[in-house]
Design an enzyme around this catalytic site. Sequence first.
Site, PDB file in Angstrom:
ATOM      1  N   ASP A  73      56.332  45.989 -22.391  1.00 41.48           N
ATOM      2  CA  ASP A  73      55.238  45.752 -23.326  1.00 41.48           C
ATOM      3  C   ASP A  73      55.313  44.340 -23.887  1.00 41.48           C
ATOM      4  O   ASP A  73      56.384  43.744 -23.966  1.00 41.48           O
ATOM      5  CB  ASP A  73      55.292  46.764 -24.473  1.00 41.48           C
ATOM      6  CG  ASP A  73      55.097  48.189 -23.987  1.00 41.48           C
ATOM      7  OD1 ASP A  73      54.305  48.384 -23.056  1.00 41.48           O
ATOM      8  OD2 ASP A  73      55.735  49.093 -24.546  1.00 41.48           O
ATOM      9  N   ALA A  74      54.176  43.827 -24.312  1.00 43.26           N
ATOM     10  CA  ALA A  74      54.118  42.468 -24.841  1.00 43.26           C
ATOM     11  C   ALA A  74      55.053  42.263 -26.020  1.00 43.26           C
ATOM     12  O   ALA A  74      55.643  41.192 -26.194  1.00 43.26           O
ATOM     13  CB  ALA A  74      52.688  42.116 -25.239  1.00 43.26           C
TER      14      ALA A  74
END
Length: 207
Positions: A73-74
Amino acid sequence: MDGAPAHLGQKIDPATARVEVDGIRLPVRPDLVYYLLYKPVGVISTADDPQGRPTVIDLVPPRPRVYPVGRLDADSEGLLLLTNDGELTNLVTHPRHGISKTYLARVKGVPGRGGLRRLREGIELDDGPARALQARLVAVHGDEALVEIVMGEGRKREIRRMLDLLGHPVTSLVRTAIGPLSDRDLQPGTWRRLTVDEVRSLYGTAA
């Protein structure tokens, strides 16, 4: 090699030959590359992003073209493989091949034995049950704790959702290992090539 024993001095075509040592695939194609990257927070784990955000592809050499193996995930950081080896990509990303990923989560509060047991036994998420292969308390810092979690699959924000349901929201999440691979020397945004032994170890770990 290609189903027959090799002999000393034998020549092969690395573009087409399949070479195995002790039953484990040994990649020999000269165009295959394998990078181990420490993905920083805020970088997207895709080959490109329609919104123009920085991607992991921006952090490694542009040629030959490689692709991220799985995703982070970012707002998570840590180790990510990038390669143009489609067979290895499938082995690493598909849960049935048994290549686990290890994470270190900093969470609010301190999970007790019961909470850690729930992580291992399984928690029902909105897209189905999720279970950690291993979960242990590593350290406590005031009102926060570090929890090491080993997962056999990687659904979207899976660990964060599991810990949220336990009442311990994640404040940071780092992937520290991919199967047998780890590297404490890599810093956010840096990468290195995998050694032949490391590539072979990934093939060997896949069930």
